[in-house]
Design an enzyme around this catalytic site. Structure first.
Site, PDB file in Angstrom:
ATOM      1  N   CYS A 134       0.931  -1.038  -0.029  1.00 47.24           N
ATOM      2  CA  CYS A 134       0.020   0.251  -0.166  1.00 47.24           C
ATOM      3  C   CYS A 134       1.016   1.247   0.163  1.00 47.24           C
ATOM      4  O   CYS A 134       1.783   1.550  -1.001  1.00 47.24           O
ATOM      5  CB  CYS A 134      -0.921  -0.301   1.167  1.00 47.24           C
ATOM      6  N   ASP A 189      -8.509  -0.760  -7.765  1.00 43.46           N
ATOM      7  CA  ASP A 189      -7.731   0.028  -6.881  1.00 43.46           C
ATOM      8  C   ASP A 189      -7.946   1.255  -7.074  1.00 43.46           C
ATOM      9  O   ASP A 189      -7.246   1.884  -8.167  1.00 43.46           O
ATOM     10  CB  ASP A 189      -6.400  -0.407  -6.974  1.00 43.46           C
ATOM     11  N   HIS A 221      -7.304  -3.570  -3.445  1.00 44.23           N
ATOM     12  CA  HIS A 221      -6.301  -2.717  -2.716  1.00 44.23           C
ATOM     13  C   HIS A 221      -6.231  -3.404  -1.391  1.00 44.23           C
ATOM     14  O   HIS A 221      -7.039  -3.383  -0.517  1.00 44.23           O
ATOM     15  CB  HIS A 221      -6.629  -1.422  -2.599  1.00 44.23           C
TER      16      HIS A 221
END
Length: 251
Positions: A134, A189, A221
């Site tokens: 991330c 995402d 995500h």
């Protein structure tokens, strides 16, 4: 599976003391170093287990609490299973924390993390590798660009905001990167739309960076994070294969 030994430690930086987790094969022999950049949810049991798995493959792994300026872990109290859909206040609390870590601060901190690895008898001589998740994918890029002599390989998984219009966007550091890169993008995402993926890869190609960028179909995500609803076991195992393949090529 190789037995591993993990310990908590502190790292001094220009701005304070970082609490971190270091894990390595239990035989104590020097191994290639890997700097592991956390996601926004922080240094917690799931990330420790990921670092343990990486160490069991033959590496010495350092996981720093990159939000140390705001406190020791946990900087933000979170439940054992982290579900922002069930508790929207999670990101209300985390947003300002994430935003506090600027590219300049991240690059400066990286110098301290890399020195800690270089000084450790548990880390083999030579450059190290990075992996980030991330927001950690951005940190890996900023570090690879700021410390090219110390980074031989860098990976990022379900990273967001990798190629924005911001003057600090990670993709702008591509001309300084000498490491081989691997990035596994999530197809679902909102933080990395197709136009950013295209801009990111174009920047790497034009800079002559050795890289592989893949989109994981159907993945969300956060697909590597088993303590969240975004977890995707198939995508996670693909991530492990890609990461370990990169490290094997590097070391």
């Amino acid at each position: 599976m190789t037995d591993v030994q993990g310990t908590d430690l502190d790292i001094q930086t220009q701005d304070g003391v970082v609490d971190a987790y270091l894990v390595h094969p239990a035989d104590g022999r020097p191994r290639p170093g890997v700097l592991f950049y956390m996601d926004a949810y922080g240094l917690r049991p799931h990330l420790r287990s990921m670092a343990d798995r990486l160490a069991a493959a033959g590496y010495t792994v350092l996981v720093p609490n990159v939000f140390y300026r705001l406190g020791r872990t946990p900087v933000v109290e979170l439940p054992e299973f982290i579900d922002p859909g069930a508790d929207p206040t999670i990101w209300e609390r985390l947003g300002p924390v994430v935003g506090s870590l600027t590219p300049d601060l991240a690059a400066r901190d990286a110098g301290a993390y890399l020195r800690r690895l270089a000084d450790s008898p548990l880390v083999a001589d030579g450059p190290v590798a990075l992996t980030g998740y991330c927001m950690g994918a951005r940190l890996a890029l900023w570090t690879a660009a700021a410390h090219p002599d110390r980074v031989a390989a860098a990976a990022g998984f379900h990273g967001g905001q990798l190629a924005t219009d911001d003057p600090g966007s990670p993709h702008l550091g591509a001309p300084n990167i000498t490491a081989e890169l691997y990035f596994g993008h999530a197809s679902n995402d909102h933080s990395l739309p197709p136009e950013q993926i295209e801009r990111f890869e174009k920047a790497l190609t034009e800079a002559g960076v050795r890289h592989t960028c893949e989109v994981y179909p159907g993945a969300r995500h956060g697909y590597t994070q088993a303590d969240t609803p975004a977890y995707d076991k198939e995508a996670d195992e693909r991530h492990w294969a890609a990461l370990l393949g990169l490290l094997e090529r590097t070391f």
